[in-house]
Design a protein around this motif. Sequence first.
Motif, short mmCIF file in Angstrom:
data_model
loop_
_atom_site.label_atom_id
_atom_site.label_comp_id
_atom_site.label_asym_id
_atom_site.label_seq_id
_atom_site.Cartn_x
_atom_site.Cartn_y
_atom_site.Cartn_z
N HIS A 502 0.84 -1.20 0.00
CA HIS A 502 0.00 0.00 0.00
C HIS A 502 0.88 1.25 0.00
O HIS A 502 1.90 1.31 0.67
CB HIS A 502 -0.90 0.03 1.24
N SER A 503 0.43 2.25 -0.75
CA SER A 503 1.13 3.53 -0.79
C SER A 503 0.18 4.65 -0.38
O SER A 503 -0.94 4.72 -0.88
CB SER A 503 1.66 3.82 -2.20
N PRO A 504 0.59 5.54 0.52
CA PRO A 504 -0.26 6.68 0.89
C PRO A 504 -0.13 7.87 -0.06
O PRO A 504 -0.62 8.95 0.23
CB PRO A 504 0.26 7.05 2.28
N ASP A 505 0.51 7.67 -1.22
CA ASP A 505 0.61 8.75 -2.21
C ASP A 505 -0.78 9.16 -2.68
O ASP A 505 -1.71 8.37 -2.64
CB ASP A 505 1.41 8.29 -3.43
N ASP A 506 -1.00 10.34 -3.19
CA ASP A 506 0.02 11.36 -3.34
C ASP A 506 -0.30 12.46 -2.34
O ASP A 506 -1.47 12.76 -2.09
CB ASP A 506 0.02 11.86 -4.79
N LEU A 507 0.71 13.11 -1.79
CA LEU A 507 0.52 14.16 -0.79
C LEU A 507 0.57 15.55 -1.41
O LEU A 507 0.72 16.54 -0.69
CB LEU A 507 1.60 14.03 0.29
N VAL A 508 0.41 15.64 -2.72
CA VAL A 508 0.61 16.92 -3.41
C VAL A 508 -0.35 18.00 -2.94
O VAL A 508 -0.04 19.19 -2.98
CB VAL A 508 0.50 16.70 -4.94
N TYR A 509 -1.54 17.61 -2.45
CA TYR A 509 -2.52 18.59 -1.99
C TYR A 509 -2.35 18.93 -0.50
O TYR A 509 -3.19 19.63 0.06
CB TYR A 509 -3.94 18.06 -2.20
N CYS A 510 -1.29 18.43 0.12
CA CYS A 510 -1.16 18.53 1.58
C CYS A 510 0.04 19.38 2.00
O CYS A 510 0.64 19.13 3.04
CB CYS A 510 -1.05 17.13 2.19
#
Length: 739
Positions: A502-510
């Motif tokens: 599992h990947s928690p990507d993407d954090l771009v909005y955070c």
Amino acid sequence: MPVNIQSHDQKILVSTPVYSWEWDAETDFFTLRDRENRPIGRGPHRPFICTRQTGWNSTASTVDFRIDRDRLSISYLLKDSGSRLTVSWSFHPDFISLEPFLYESSAEEDILQIVYFPEAHNDTYKPAFYSRYAVVPGLSMSTNISPVMDLHSRLSVTAVLGSGAMRGPGFTQQWGLPAHYFCTFNTSDRWNAIGAKRLQSSAACWGLAELPAGDFRLELREIGLSPVLNLRSDLWKQFKTPGTLQLGFSFLITFGANFHEAMRNYYKILLREKFIQPKTNSHKKAGIMLAPQYNTWGVESALALPPEELTESLVRDIFQKFQRSGMRAKTFVIDDKWEGRYGELKHDPARFPNFEALLADIRRQGYFIGLWVAFLRCQDPAALGLDESHLLQTSEEKPLWLSHQTSRYGIFDVTQPEVQEVLRARARQFIRAYRPDLIKLDFGYELPSLDVAAPADMTWAGERLLQKGLDVIVRAMKEENPDLVIMYYGLSPLLIEHYDLHSPDDLVYCGGDYDLETNRRIFFSSLCGELGMPTYGSSGYDWASALDIWFDSAPSGTLGSLHCFDGDENGDLPKDEWIAKYNGLSAILRKQTTFQIQPIDAHWQGGLRAAFSPSWERLEDDKTVLIALRTHRFDGKPASRAYKDILHTDVMLVAASMTDDDIAHAGRLGVVPFGEGRCTIRHSSTRQTAELIEHYLSGRQHATRLACQNQHIDLELRPSREDEILEWLEIIFKEDQPC
């Protein structure tokens, strides 16, 4: 545990030691209660069905109900259409099954949507199941909206619980989806009265038992919620009467003291009842899954690269800078833009003239290879011997075209045999040509809802479309390489056959919250460890948040980095101390892919505090093998500095067994401190001394004797010695050191 069903005065009461369920035929309301008889939620029972011909069938009369052992069926006559609707529940000692219902109609009808637990409102409906809190992992891609929602905030949104969220009807969603579940829990009617918290209910998890041929949504509006199945048979003609149809969801309702435990029990019951199978991994595959990663995407983002500017020379430059940094990742992942055209699974020969040689060179230096793939995108179907009819079509019988940056592409219709044959062949050739060890799968959020487009074979529509795509392409890839690791961000246990990591990507909005959002996402994804799917920790787009992200990642799986070594979004460069922490945690990662994570000092209520955990315990075979302990919560308040009398510390640290034994009995321990202080670890060793080895970033080691007194060892922790930066501490209890 028995199930007791009683019928009296037009009321049905079901009770077990875990829950109770009550239905009133006169009002047609049902109530769900926990083991202490505290209400978890209450709502109207009869689903509403929207058809093209009659709209919402909002008026009905109860015809009858029937009890058959532990199964209850309730039938209605719908006055608007003369149709008959039968809803069936199966009650088990520790869970409830809400089955797909039967819809019988002699009229010509096209089914548009099905709404659970609604209330009539003018010519339509409003969601009407009431429970004070709803928990929706993946509700928002950003940190602006908590996944733990107080319905009295009157937030109005239609959330996607399946695939297709980026193009769905509500917020921008992506991470965690498809999840295929949500949770509810309740408070006392007297919210703030003395002792009211003791009256707060346990939690219920509402999860799918199988995937429906429609879009799974959750509508939240005016302190009510309703699951919704979107079918749009007015466009696709797949659910029509006259006749008898089986419609709706197959729900499992599970229970727990809090929503984390209710979700855990959902996963457990899916396994126990054989809806899903446990994952088994070879030793080689487990090693790839848990190998720390470095990913090129951070550099690609830092340079704001359009697709045509990622080149072989740039990837070599990224790889060389990563190596010079001293970061000891074991998997090197080349992210988006290495392909020539989406859909062909081939590199761009102009930008990567020696791509296979590049991969071979990286592999020769001891690294696993990871490649990014959006496997259902197709820019040019003709290049594969297909045409536009082999893409998903709109209701106007035209291909659906999407775009990203400079690329325009359609979506393969994987339900067509011709497409399946081409994609299987391409998938196998892709694996043979590039020999990737890991695939970073990035796609599900682009699947359109049935409002927009559909496949040719509607039995695979809705939530089943992603499953079909995975079954075609991932299965072909794994037939070529059984040890191939597939990494994805979905939480759904129903797709566990195809996902490995599992990947928690993407954090771009955070931005500004990379570390906090990672903690919250791992709070949910850590449960996947019980299914045999660890979490890869990734990172944000700045260096400052990295230490906390890696700290939270270590208990649940492995570490990752997509940082740029030339500077991040703040202009910051990496510090040697940060690289040392990455290496230290990498050295003490656990090697098992199935495990249990317990949050420590977690909050269960409050939009700003709920679903975070400052600290973690990892268990394998019910043995505590890792503890990651912070000394403060995220709001600055002190946290527990001791845990289970195993560990006492005045500094943030991770301590792990490096054998199959628990921390208190392991012959070898690893410790990574995040500051200067002291800690005490309880250990059952009868030896008077142990060997303490300090591992430094330079590669140097320093060994000393460590006293064992009263089955405890006391450590003085410091981040450096004589200007040498510490990575981790190794403690070895040797057999030749008796008391």
